[in-house]
Design a protein around this motif. Structure first.
Motif, PDB file in Angstrom:
ATOM      1  N   LEU A 118      -5.060  20.358  -9.974  1.00 24.61           N
ATOM      2  CA  LEU A 118      -6.004  20.435  -8.858  1.00 24.61           C
ATOM      3  C   LEU A 118      -7.060  21.509  -9.087  1.00 24.61           C
ATOM      4  O   LEU A 118      -8.229  21.326  -8.730  1.00 24.61           O
ATOM      5  CB  LEU A 118      -5.250  20.698  -7.547  1.00 24.61           C
ATOM      6  CG  LEU A 118      -4.580  19.493  -6.900  1.00 24.61           C
ATOM      7  CD1 LEU A 118      -3.785  19.927  -5.669  1.00 24.61           C
ATOM      8  CD2 LEU A 118      -5.614  18.432  -6.522  1.00 24.61           C
ATOM      9  N   ILE A 119      -6.651  22.634  -9.679  1.00 23.38           N
ATOM     10  CA  ILE A 119      -7.625  23.671 -10.017  1.00 23.38           C
ATOM     11  C   ILE A 119      -8.655  23.113 -10.993  1.00 23.38           C
ATOM     12  O   ILE A 119      -9.869  23.267 -10.807  1.00 23.38           O
ATOM     13  CB  ILE A 119      -6.929  24.910 -10.619  1.00 23.38           C
ATOM     14  CG1 ILE A 119      -6.102  25.631  -9.551  1.00 23.38           C
ATOM     15  CG2 ILE A 119      -7.953  25.867 -11.235  1.00 23.38           C
ATOM     16  CD1 ILE A 119      -5.279  26.793 -10.085  1.00 23.38           C
ATOM     17  N   TYR A 120      -8.170  22.445 -12.032  1.00 29.66           N
ATOM     18  CA  TYR A 120      -9.053  21.807 -13.018  1.00 29.66           C
ATOM     19  C   TYR A 120      -9.976  20.797 -12.338  1.00 29.66           C
ATOM     20  O   TYR A 120     -11.185  20.756 -12.589  1.00 29.66           O
ATOM     21  CB  TYR A 120      -8.196  21.121 -14.078  1.00 29.66           C
ATOM     22  CG  TYR A 120      -8.947  20.249 -15.051  1.00 29.66           C
ATOM     23  CD1 TYR A 120      -9.575  20.794 -16.170  1.00 29.66           C
ATOM     24  CD2 TYR A 120      -9.014  18.867 -14.863  1.00 29.66           C
ATOM     25  CE1 TYR A 120     -10.265  19.987 -17.068  1.00 29.66           C
ATOM     26  CE2 TYR A 120      -9.698  18.055 -15.754  1.00 29.66           C
ATOM     27  CZ  TYR A 120     -10.319  18.610 -16.851  1.00 29.66           C
ATOM     28  OH  TYR A 120     -11.002  17.816 -17.740  1.00 29.66           O
ATOM     29  N   MET A 134      -9.021  17.243 -22.225  1.00 29.25           N
ATOM     30  CA  MET A 134      -9.404  17.718 -20.891  1.00 29.25           C
ATOM     31  C   MET A 134     -10.503  18.766 -20.971  1.00 29.25           C
ATOM     32  O   MET A 134     -11.426  18.777 -20.149  1.00 29.25           O
ATOM     33  CB  MET A 134      -8.176  18.287 -20.172  1.00 29.25           C
ATOM     34  CG  MET A 134      -7.178  17.242 -19.721  1.00 29.25           C
ATOM     35  SD  MET A 134      -5.688  17.965 -18.984  1.00 29.25           S
ATOM     36  CE  MET A 134      -6.387  18.811 -17.551  1.00 29.25           C
ATOM     37  N   PHE A 135     -10.406  19.637 -21.956  1.00 26.85           N
ATOM     38  CA  PHE A 135     -11.439  20.669 -22.103  1.00 26.85           C
ATOM     39  C   PHE A 135     -12.753  20.053 -22.566  1.00 26.85           C
ATOM     40  O   PHE A 135     -13.819  20.386 -22.056  1.00 26.85           O
ATOM     41  CB  PHE A 135     -10.972  21.725 -23.100  1.00 26.85           C
ATOM     42  CG  PHE A 135     -11.921  22.879 -23.238  1.00 26.85           C
ATOM     43  CD1 PHE A 135     -11.973  23.869 -22.271  1.00 26.85           C
ATOM     44  CD2 PHE A 135     -12.776  22.970 -24.327  1.00 26.85           C
ATOM     45  CE1 PHE A 135     -12.862  24.933 -22.383  1.00 26.85           C
ATOM     46  CE2 PHE A 135     -13.659  24.025 -24.450  1.00 26.85           C
ATOM     47  CZ  PHE A 135     -13.699  25.011 -23.480  1.00 26.85           C
ATOM     48  N   GLY A 136     -12.677  19.141 -23.533  1.00 25.17           N
ATOM     49  CA  GLY A 136     -13.887  18.549 -24.100  1.00 25.17           C
ATOM     50  C   GLY A 136     -14.692  17.734 -23.115  1.00 25.17           C
ATOM     51  O   GLY A 136     -15.924  17.686 -23.207  1.00 25.17           O
ATOM     52  N   SER A 167     -14.596  18.261 -19.828  1.00 25.23           N
ATOM     53  CA  SER A 167     -14.812  19.057 -18.615  1.00 25.23           C
ATOM     54  C   SER A 167     -16.303  19.248 -18.356  1.00 25.23           C
ATOM     55  O   SER A 167     -17.059  19.662 -19.233  1.00 25.23           O
ATOM     56  CB  SER A 167     -14.129  20.422 -18.771  1.00 25.23           C
ATOM     57  OG  SER A 167     -14.545  21.302 -17.763  1.00 25.23           O
ATOM     58  N   LEU A 168     -16.725  18.944 -17.143  1.00 29.24           N
ATOM     59  CA  LEU A 168     -18.135  19.109 -16.782  1.00 29.24           C
ATOM     60  C   LEU A 168     -18.556  20.569 -16.873  1.00 29.24           C
ATOM     61  O   LEU A 168     -19.706  20.868 -17.182  1.00 29.24           O
ATOM     62  CB  LEU A 168     -18.375  18.579 -15.358  1.00 29.24           C
ATOM     63  CG  LEU A 168     -18.111  17.089 -15.140  1.00 29.24           C
ATOM     64  CD1 LEU A 168     -18.377  16.709 -13.694  1.00 29.24           C
ATOM     65  CD2 LEU A 168     -18.961  16.240 -16.073  1.00 29.24           C
ATOM     66  N   SER A 169     -17.624  21.470 -16.608  1.00 30.87           N
ATOM     67  CA  SER A 169     -17.924  22.903 -16.707  1.00 30.87           C
ATOM     68  C   SER A 169     -18.292  23.274 -18.136  1.00 30.87           C
ATOM     69  O   SER A 169     -19.245  24.021 -18.375  1.00 30.87           O
ATOM     70  CB  SER A 169     -16.716  23.724 -16.262  1.00 30.87           C
ATOM     71  OG  SER A 169     -16.285  23.335 -14.991  1.00 30.87           O
ATOM     72  N   TYR A 170     -17.527  22.748 -19.099  1.00 33.01           N
ATOM     73  CA  TYR A 170     -17.810  23.063 -20.503  1.00 33.01           C
ATOM     74  C   TYR A 170     -19.092  22.375 -20.966  1.00 33.01           C
ATOM     75  O   TYR A 170     -19.896  22.964 -21.699  1.00 33.01           O
ATOM     76  CB  TYR A 170     -16.641  22.651 -21.384  1.00 33.01           C
ATOM     77  CG  TYR A 170     -16.909  22.899 -22.853  1.00 33.01           C
ATOM     78  CD1 TYR A 170     -17.047  24.188 -23.342  1.00 33.01           C
ATOM     79  CD2 TYR A 170     -17.053  21.837 -23.748  1.00 33.01           C
ATOM     80  CE1 TYR A 170     -17.321  24.430 -24.677  1.00 33.01           C
ATOM     81  CE2 TYR A 170     -17.316  22.069 -25.083  1.00 33.01           C
ATOM     82  CZ  TYR A 170     -17.445  23.367 -25.552  1.00 33.01           C
ATOM     83  OH  TYR A 170     -17.725  23.599 -26.867  1.00 33.01           O
ATOM     84  N   CYS A 225     -11.456  30.180 -14.762  1.00 34.37           N
ATOM     85  CA  CYS A 225     -10.027  29.866 -14.762  1.00 34.37           C
ATOM     86  C   CYS A 225      -9.694  28.650 -15.619  1.00 34.37           C
ATOM     87  O   CYS A 225      -8.514  28.334 -15.831  1.00 34.37           O
ATOM     88  CB  CYS A 225      -9.532  29.636 -13.332  1.00 34.37           C
ATOM     89  SG  CYS A 225     -10.266  28.182 -12.544  1.00 34.37           S
ATOM     90  N   LEU A 226     -10.704  27.948 -16.105  1.00 32.32           N
ATOM     91  CA  LEU A 226     -10.489  26.660 -16.767  1.00 32.32           C
ATOM     92  C   LEU A 226      -9.565  26.724 -17.984  1.00 32.32           C
ATOM     93  O   LEU A 226      -8.600  25.941 -18.072  1.00 32.32           O
ATOM     94  CB  LEU A 226     -11.841  26.058 -17.159  1.00 32.32           C
ATOM     95  CG  LEU A 226     -11.867  24.558 -17.418  1.00 32.32           C
ATOM     96  CD1 LEU A 226     -11.530  23.791 -16.157  1.00 32.32           C
ATOM     97  CD2 LEU A 226     -13.242  24.139 -17.931  1.00 32.32           C
ATOM     98  N   PRO A 227      -9.787  27.624 -18.962  1.00 34.94           N
ATOM     99  CA  PRO A 227      -8.880  27.670 -20.116  1.00 34.94           C
ATOM    100  C   PRO A 227      -7.430  27.944 -19.722  1.00 34.94           C
ATOM    101  O   PRO A 227      -6.501  27.345 -20.273  1.00 34.94           O
ATOM    102  CB  PRO A 227      -9.445  28.818 -20.974  1.00 34.94           C
ATOM    103  CG  PRO A 227     -10.843  29.006 -20.512  1.00 34.94           C
ATOM    104  CD  PRO A 227     -10.856  28.637 -19.072  1.00 34.94           C
ATOM    105  N   PHE A 228      -7.252  28.828 -18.753  1.00 36.11           N
ATOM    106  CA  PHE A 228      -5.900  29.170 -18.300  1.00 36.11           C
ATOM    107  C   PHE A 228      -5.256  28.001 -17.557  1.00 36.11           C
ATOM    108  O   PHE A 228      -4.055  27.744 -17.720  1.00 36.11           O
ATOM    109  CB  PHE A 228      -5.950  30.399 -17.396  1.00 36.11           C
ATOM    110  CG  PHE A 228      -6.407  31.645 -18.091  1.00 36.11           C
ATOM    111  CD1 PHE A 228      -5.510  32.448 -18.769  1.00 36.11           C
ATOM    112  CD2 PHE A 228      -7.741  32.005 -18.092  1.00 36.11           C
ATOM    113  CE1 PHE A 228      -5.928  33.594 -19.437  1.00 36.11           C
ATOM    114  CE2 PHE A 228      -8.177  33.152 -18.754  1.00 36.11           C
ATOM    115  CZ  PHE A 228      -7.274  33.938 -19.426  1.00 36.11           C
ATOM    116  N   ALA A 229      -6.046  27.284 -16.755  1.00 31.34           N
ATOM    117  CA  ALA A 229      -5.503  26.164 -15.987  1.00 31.34           C
ATOM    118  C   ALA A 229      -5.079  25.021 -16.909  1.00 31.34           C
ATOM    119  O   ALA A 229      -4.035  24.397 -16.692  1.00 31.34           O
ATOM    120  CB  ALA A 229      -6.540  25.668 -14.980  1.00 31.34           C
TER     121      ALA A 229
END
Length: 390
Positions: free
Chosen positions: A19-21, A179-181, A183-186, A364-368
């Motif tokens: 949910l955080i992600y 998920m990281f790749g 990610s809209l944030s990234y 928080c994204l990498p940690f989540a």
């Protein structure tokens, strides 16, 4: 019954970190998706929710777990890296994009390596630099390569390596990188040639790698550890939180000579790095008037102090490295939520305002993502235990 309760416990944790992600990326979608006219925002939102639901629902899918191999992981890394490498070289005009992070980082580095004070300089959008010297040091190689956007590419490779090191399962490695790749944030960070997310990737990767190398004694190499922590502390002020959660309790229980060596290296590193940005100023009063801490604070001092003190307390609750990631994910997310709440209600910044910085939530994204992979790993282990009992 006890095993079923444990599975439910880790399933709940998986939901929390996913949910955080989800929230971090959904806010990016709603904030920036409305600025385009090609696809209606509600349609994008439905697709986004549906796609993320499929990721979460299939997180323990045995079929995906079995077919994912090492070659697929490396292929995914290659594809994502290639796509974003092209973006880094095609989108090379920060003025056209109306984004100031790239230009600010460039002139800050230029002033820094020439021994000039830069915290009083204003960029083309009227903002001042808030870069701490640790972040400048990390960004310097990419400035010398003439493209600071490569910092995010290097950060992605480091994050992929961290996942490879942290999880034996090819599936979990693939899932975390995927998920990281996407990610809209990234994606935003790459397009803007921003450096914000890289600070927290560095901290998350350091924690995972250091735990892997020195699990028995984190302070086995105190001088090296002190130097690294000193640099990381001076990337972003908020980076202190996961570092405190990770190291404070072990620090209290090590031998005195380790403490002396670590503290000496830490203080020396911080003094040297701060000296490179402070000494060029005219005087101390000028530094107090123009300094990055006024801009680096992601919330007011009382809120930040609360989270810092809580981080010291939480450090005593940590028993394994995954706990560091669990707490860090939640702490960084809540701190940034406090910051945005303050912006919205106290400073009256509209959601679509450029000053309402949803980008900070990406901290928080990498940690989540790593926490989510840890909880899936635990879910699958507990699921196997239940099968064995049956």
């Amino acid at each position: 019954l006890s095993c079923n309760l444990l599975v439910m416990n880790y399933s709940l944790r998986s939901l929390v970190f996913f949910l955080i992600y989800f929230v971090v990326n959904f806010l990016f979608l709603t904030k920036y998706g409305i600025r385009q006219n090609f696809v209606p925002l509600y349609f994008l939102s439905v697709l986004f929710v549906g796609f993320n639901y499929l990721i979460f629902y299939n997180r323990k899918n045995n079929f995906f777990y079995k077919i994912t191999n090492n070659r697929m992981v490396y292929l995914l890394v290659f594809v994502i890296f290639t796509v974003y490498f092209v973006f880094c070289n095609l989108l090379n005009d920060p003025y056209k994009l109306n984004i100031d992070r790239w230009q600010t980082l460039n002139y800050s580095l230029d002033f820094w390596i020439h021994g000039q004070y830069f915290y009083d300089e204003i960029n083309f959008m009227g903002n001042k630099s808030s870069y701490l010297p640790g972040q400048l040091l990390v960004s310097l190689p990419f400035y010398l390569l003439k493209n600071v956007g490569y910092l995010q590419l290097a950060s992605f490779l480091l994050f992929a390596y961290t996942l490879k090191l942290s999880f034996k399962s090819n599936y979990l490695q693939f899932l975390g990188i995927f998920m990281f790749g996407i990610s809209l944030s990234y994606i935003y960070e790459v397009l803007c040639k921003s450096d914000f997310l890289s600070s927290f990737i560095l901290v998350a990767s350091f924690i995972a790698i250091w735990d892997k190398k020195f699990k028995d004694n984190y302070f086995k190499k105190p001088y090296l550890l002190g130097g690294i922590v000193g640099v990381l502390c001076l990337t972003r002020s908020v980076a202190l939180l996961p570092l405190i959660i990770f190291l404070f309790r072990p620090f209290l229980f090590i031998d005195f000579h380790y403490k002396i060596k670590f503290v000496a290296a830490l203080i020396f590193t911080i003094i040297v790095l701060l000296g490179t940005v402070i000494l060029p100023a005219d005087d101390l009063f000028y530094v107090l008037k123009h300094n990055p801490l006024n801009l680096q604070g992601q919330s007011n001092s009382y809120v930040m102090m609360f989270f810092l003190l809580t981080a010291f307390w939480v450090s005593f609750k940590v028993r394994r490295v995954e706990h560091v990631f669990y707490f860090s994910s939640i702490f960084l997310f809540l701190l940034m939520v406090c910051f945005l709440t303050e912006k919205y209600f106290l400073l009256n910044y509209h959601y679509q305002s450029n000053l309402f910085s949803t980008t900070y939530l990406a901290a928080c994204l990498p940690f989540a993502i790593i926490s989510f992979c840890f909880t899936i790993q635990k879910e699958m282990q507990q699921k196997d235990q239940v099968k064995n009992l049956i």
